[in-house]
Write an enzyme that holds these catalytic residues in place. Structure first.
Site, PDB file in Angstrom:
ATOM      1  N   HIS A 274     -24.370  48.227  -5.315  1.00  0.00           N
ATOM      2  CA  HIS A 274     -25.699  48.367  -5.169  1.00  0.00           C
ATOM      3  C   HIS A 274     -26.580  47.421  -4.941  1.00  0.00           C
ATOM      4  O   HIS A 274     -26.875  46.772  -6.048  1.00  0.00           O
ATOM      5  CB  HIS A 274     -25.859  49.267  -6.526  1.00  0.00           C
ATOM      6  CG  HIS A 274     -27.259  49.778  -6.518  1.00  0.00           C
ATOM      7  ND1 HIS A 274     -28.382  50.029  -5.632  1.00  0.00           N
ATOM      8  CD2 HIS A 274     -27.969  49.990  -7.490  1.00  0.00           C
ATOM      9  CE1 HIS A 274     -29.798  50.311  -5.870  1.00  0.00           C
ATOM     10  NE2 HIS A 274     -29.410  50.110  -7.111  1.00  0.00           N
TER      11      HIS A 274
ATOM     12  N   CYS B   4     -34.603  49.779  -7.249  1.00  0.00           N
ATOM     13  CA  CYS B   4     -33.159  50.107  -6.726  1.00  0.00           C
ATOM     14  C   CYS B   4     -34.371  50.747  -5.243  1.00  0.00           C
ATOM     15  O   CYS B   4     -33.142  50.676  -4.307  1.00  0.00           O
ATOM     16  CB  CYS B   4     -32.709  50.917  -7.620  1.00  0.00           C
ATOM     17  SG  CYS B   4     -32.321  50.428  -9.376  1.00  0.00           S
TER      18      CYS B   4
ATOM     19  N   SER C 135     -22.107  52.061 -11.008  1.00  0.00           N
ATOM     20  CA  SER C 135     -21.839  51.415  -9.591  1.00  0.00           C
ATOM     21  C   SER C 135     -21.868  49.633  -9.718  1.00  0.00           C
ATOM     22  O   SER C 135     -22.429  49.840 -10.927  1.00  0.00           O
ATOM     23  CB  SER C 135     -23.635  51.288  -8.842  1.00  0.00           C
ATOM     24  OG  SER C 135     -24.727  51.131  -9.079  1.00  0.00           O
TER      25      SER C 135
ATOM     26  N   ILE D  50     -22.316  45.514  -9.523  1.00  0.00           N
ATOM     27  CA  ILE D  50     -23.161  44.554  -9.089  1.00  0.00           C
ATOM     28  C   ILE D  50     -22.960  43.356  -7.910  1.00  0.00           C
ATOM     29  O   ILE D  50     -22.177  43.301  -7.901  1.00  0.00           O
ATOM     30  CB  ILE D  50     -23.482  43.513 -10.437  1.00  0.00           C
ATOM     31  CG1 ILE D  50     -23.205  44.499 -11.465  1.00  0.00           C
ATOM     32  CG2 ILE D  50     -24.176  42.762 -10.451  1.00  0.00           C
ATOM     33  CD1 ILE D  50     -24.791  43.985 -12.414  1.00  0.00           C
TER      34      ILE D  50
END
Ligand SMILES: [Zn+2]
Lengths: 145, 390
Positions: free
Chosen positions: B335, B86, B210, B212
């Site tokens: 995200h 991330c 959050s 996909i």
């Protein structure tokens, strides 16, 4: 010889025999219902998961020691949506971090034989081992009483 | 140490995109080159591509040369990809910064990208489980939502944080993303709606998480000496901190206090010679609502255990003590792993330039930070930015 149904790169479980891993003893012990790990013979360091080189003192001399087969739930939740391939049929399932008695380790595990609603922080759980469909072995924890 | 500046930024819209991985790359490339003045592409000597899992999501490895060709550059000092799940995007920028500091690179392009929506979403979910330690933790069926759910449970247990407070984080960030045409979600999500959304991993519900997301983002970096050639308002990198602690969940000290964040933040503030409250706003990694609450605390914006109160009192809104995630955060904008960290930096640059919509402008801001966590919050990465060099 293990036959894996999913493509290898989508298979979550480790290859467990001595052709594939130097910690095959861990899986052999698991098959006997024991959760074990490596203890460094030189510095006494106890690590989870098992090692082949000591991150503390650089030794490669280890002995296998048995970990406690009971502990308590440090945290838990349930997987209700979004489980990975091969695990969809298990939904919903409980996941928890088990603080193994007398150790620093909070081992992440499925918590079987129970529902999320019936779990609580500090709940006593014990080890249970089982065989996967393809013959490999794995572990989970279940309520102690 | 040499000062480094960001001189251009650009975004591909975030969302469920009807576009391929390489098309997202081209969109972000166009956007960043539209944003820069007087730059000949030949002068870009280095390329850093932030991408978490192109092998899984786009069946493509060796992505840096692919990006170089799509963009139309021939990098000849450094060309590489950075992967830190991330935080892959911020890693690209941190690595480019280091390369310019040493004098190895002169002008660097950083491009972060992820294409996460696949024909079979089960594949995406499966791949996300290998962001954790797959052989021991992922194998149990764990992925991000259950991990952060347990963080929430511990935080609620130890500090009395409530699901209502968590829902307020989602409401705030979704409100900000209504001002952001590049966001995946551009509708208000009131706290009641968060609390009524489907349970994913208790206590986390759908709108605590959050999305996909497909997306891309890019920035161009150079030295302070050259910055003004390319923009009137450069954004300077003035501090950095990063820490990795543990991988297997068994070895975590705590779920409710993120020790590696405390260490990364301390180093970021030390290197920038500031305290946390000297920042005018912050972009922090709200992959889940609970993440933002723990980050208020461990980044030093409030006392330990008071993150719930911080959101409740509106302290993370504009006008509060520390405006957080004005572009809409990960909750609002989505995200796309490799693009997220660079998307945050785009917001900081646009805030400093006062080009964001008025509703989310932090007027007169001089300093800000971008924070990412990665994996199961065991790595924390922070860059501190200023409108002026150090
Ligand atoms: Zn040792």
């Amino acid at each position: 010889m293990t036959t894996i149904v999913l493509p290898y790169m989508l298979d979550f479980y480790p290859l467990q025999d001595e052709d594939n891993t130097r910690i095959h003893q861990f899986y052999a012990s698991l098959r006997e219902g024991k959760l074990t790990t490596t203890k460094c013979k030189d510095c006494g360091g106890l690590f989870w998961p098992p090692r082949v080189a000591c991150p503390g003192c650089n030794s490669d001399q280890f002995e296998w020691v048995e970990l406690p087969d009971e502990g308590e739930l440090y945290a838990f939740t349930a997987m209700l949506l979004g489980a990975p391939l091969g695990m969809e049929k298990d939904v919903p399932f409980v996941l928890g971090m088990v603080q193994l008695d007398g150790t620093e380790f909070k081992v992440l595990s499925r918590i079987g034989n129970t529902k999320y609603e019936d779990c609580s922080l500090g709940m006593r759980v014990k080890l249970e081992t089982y065989e996967l469909e393809d013959g490999r072995v794995w572990f989970r924890f279940v309520p102690a009483d | 140490m040499k000062n480094v500046a960001i001189v251009a930024c650009g975004l591909a819209p975030f969302g469920v995109r009807k576009a391929t991985w390489r098309e997202l790359v081209q969109e972000a490339s166009k956007a960043v080159f539209d944003d820069v003045q007087n730059l000949d592409k030949k002068d870009i000597d280095s390329l850093f591509v932030g991408a978490a899992m192109p092998e899984r999501f786009a069946f493509q490895s060796h992505v840096a040369p692919l990006v170089a060709e799509q963009v139309g550059i021939v990098p000849h000092k450094v060309v590489t990809r950075t992967e830190l799940a991330c935080s892959s995007g911020q890693s690209a920028v941190r690595t480019a910064w280091a390369s310019i500091v040493t004098g190895l690179s002169d002008i660097a392009l950083c491009l972060g990208v992820e294409k996460m929506n696949m024909p079979n979403m089960l594949e995406t979910q499966t791949s996300m489980a290998c962001v954790l330690e797959r052989e021991w933790d992922g194998v149990q069926g764990a992925s991000a939502p259950p991990f952060f759910a347990m963080c929430a449970q511990r935080h609620m247990h130890e500090y009395g944080t409530t699901v209502e407070q968590m829902a307020m984080v989602s409401e705030k960030n979704h409100h900000f993303s209504t001002t952001n045409p590049y966001a995946q979600f551009q509708k208000e999500i009131p706290a009641e709606k968060v609390l009524g959304s489907p349970m994913i991993a208790p206590p986390l519900r759908l709108f605590d998480c959050s999305g996909i997301t497909d997306g891309a983002a890019a920035v161009i970096l150079t030295s302070e000496e050259r910055a003004k050639e390319f923009t009137d308002v450069p954004t300077y990198i003035i501090g950095s901190g990063q820490c990795s602690m543990a991988s297997n969940l068994a070895n975590y000290k705590s779920l409710s206090t993120w020790h590696p964040l405390k260490i990364a933040a301390k180093e970021a503030y030390r290197s920038a010679k500031i305290g946390p409250m000297d920042l005018d706003f912050a972009e922090v990694h709200d992959c889940f609502t609970i993440s933002e609450i723990i980050e208020y605390e461990d980044a030093g914006f409030c006392e330990k255990g008071e993150g719930g109160k911080f959101i409740e009192e509106g302290q993370s809104n504009i006008g509060g003590k520390m405006p957080i995630n004005t572009r809409g955060g990960l909750l609002g904008t989505g995200h796309p792993l490799g693009a997220t960290g660079i998307g945050q930096i785009v917001e900081i640059m646009q805030q400093f330039r006062s080009t964001v919509p008025k509703e989310r402008l932090v007027d007169g801001a001089e300093m800000a930070m971008a924070h990412n966590l990665s994996g199961a919050a065991n790595v924390h990465s922070i860059l501190v930015f200023g409108r002026s060099p150090r």
